[in-house]
Write an enzyme that holds these catalytic residues in place. Sequence first.
Site, mmCIF file in Angstrom:
data_model
loop_
_atom_site.group_PDB
_atom_site.id
_atom_site.type_symbol
_atom_site.label_atom_id
_atom_site.label_comp_id
_atom_site.label_asym_id
_atom_site.label_seq_id
_atom_site.Cartn_x
_atom_site.Cartn_y
_atom_site.Cartn_z
ATOM 1 N N SER A 144 0.822 -1.213 0.000
ATOM 2 C CA SER A 144 0.000 0.000 0.000
ATOM 3 C C SER A 144 0.856 1.263 0.000
ATOM 4 O O SER A 144 0.330 2.364 -0.160
ATOM 5 C CB SER A 144 -0.912 0.017 1.231
ATOM 6 O OG SER A 144 -0.137 0.018 2.426
ATOM 7 N N HIS A 165 -3.304 -3.652 -5.563
ATOM 8 C CA HIS A 165 -3.594 -3.205 -4.209
ATOM 9 C C HIS A 165 -5.071 -3.381 -3.901
ATOM 10 O O HIS A 165 -5.921 -2.661 -4.428
ATOM 11 C CB HIS A 165 -3.187 -1.739 -4.039
ATOM 12 C CG HIS A 165 -3.402 -1.235 -2.643
ATOM 13 N ND1 HIS A 165 -3.821 0.044 -2.366
ATOM 14 C CD2 HIS A 165 -3.276 -1.856 -1.445
ATOM 15 C CE1 HIS A 165 -3.937 0.193 -1.063
ATOM 16 N NE2 HIS A 165 -3.621 -0.943 -0.478
ATOM 17 N N GLU A 177 -6.578 -1.323 -7.022
ATOM 18 C CA GLU A 177 -5.669 -0.422 -7.721
ATOM 19 C C GLU A 177 -4.648 -1.269 -8.474
ATOM 20 O O GLU A 177 -3.947 -2.080 -7.864
ATOM 21 C CB GLU A 177 -4.963 0.512 -6.740
ATOM 22 C CG GLU A 177 -5.898 1.524 -6.107
ATOM 23 C CD GLU A 177 -5.191 2.446 -5.131
ATOM 24 O OE1 GLU A 177 -5.507 3.653 -5.126
ATOM 25 O OE2 GLU A 177 -4.331 1.960 -4.356
ATOM 26 N N ASN A 215 -4.583 5.893 -1.045
ATOM 27 C CA ASN A 215 -3.790 6.273 0.120
ATOM 28 C C ASN A 215 -3.091 7.615 -0.056
ATOM 29 O O ASN A 215 -2.845 8.325 0.925
ATOM 30 C CB ASN A 215 -2.767 5.185 0.453
ATOM 31 C CG ASN A 215 -3.412 4.025 1.188
ATOM 32 O OD1 ASN A 215 -4.495 4.143 1.737
ATOM 33 N ND2 ASN A 215 -2.742 2.885 1.201
#
Length: 309
Positions: A144, A165, A177, A215
Site C-alpha cells: 500500500s 492493491h 488499484e 492512500n
Amino acid sequence: MAFFTHQALRHLSSSAVRQVVIKQVMIIGGGQMGAGIAQVAAATGHTVTLVDTSQDILNKALKGMEGSLKRVAKKKFADKPEAGAEFVQGVMGKVSTSTDAAAAAQTSDLVLEAIVENLKVKQDLFGGLDKVAPAHTIFASNTSSLPISDIASATSRLDRFGGLHFFNPVPVMKLVEVIGTSATSQDTFDSLLNFSKALGKTPVSCKDTPGFIVNRLLVPYMMEAIRLHERGHGSKEDIDIAMKLGAGYPMGPFELLDYVGLDTAKFIMDGWSAMAPDNPLFGQSEMLNKLVAEGKYGKKTGEGFYKYK
C-alpha cells in the site's frame, strides 16, 4: 550459446504473456488480506495456493475463509442450505496451502504477495522466486506504500511485475488499484486488469507513485485531521462528527485511523517522509508518534485515539 538460449526463451516467454489467462494463483501471506484475496480468487473459479511460513497460520486462514463463506452462503442460499454447503465446499476445494513458496511458484500464472510492509523482505522473497517461477509468471505486490519498481528491482522480470492493491475486507470492497511501473509491459498490465475484473472487482489504473490513488489522498487527509486536533482547532470527536455529517463519510478520520492501525499510518508516513522530506503533507505528528510508541495502535490493541472494550 547457453546465454543466447536463455535470453531467447525469456523473450519468447515474455512475448507470450498476452496469451496467458491467469488461472493458477499463488498468494503469499495468510493474514487477513492474503486470506481475503484467496477467498475471492477461489470463489471466482481460480485455483489458489495460499503460502505462509507456518501451517498454523495457514490453518487459521482456512478457518477464517470457511467462516466467511458460510456467512455468504447463508444469505445467498437462505432457502437452500444444501446448496449453500455445496457452495462452501466447492470454493474451499479450490484452495490448497503450502509452506514451500519455491515449489508453489513453479505452477503459478500469478504470484501475489500480501506480507509485511518491508522492502528488503519483499525483495528477498521475489528475488528467490524469480529463479524458480516459469518465465511467463507475473509477479505482483499488494503493497500500500512501497514503490513497486523498488520491489521489482530484485528480479529479472521487470516487464512482468506490477501492483495489485486490494482493500480490506477484500470480499466486500470492490476496488483494486492496478499499478504499472515504467518497465511493466502493456500485456502484463492488461493481464492484471483482466484478472481484477475476473474477481468481480472494479480496477483503476495507477502510476507507481507514493500511495497510488486512494492512500495518496486518504493518508494526508487523516494526518491533517491529527494536526488540526494537535493545534487545538477541534476535538477528535467533533472532527469525526463533522466529516461524517458534513462530508457524508461513513467514518471520521480518527475512527478510520484506529481501524487502519496507527502503526500502519506511521509506517506509511515515515516512508513517504524519507522519500520527500520537504513535502509538508508528509510531515511527522508528535501525537501519532507518541501513541505508537506506547503500543496504542487502535482497535487491534484495544486503544488508539479511542478506547475499545
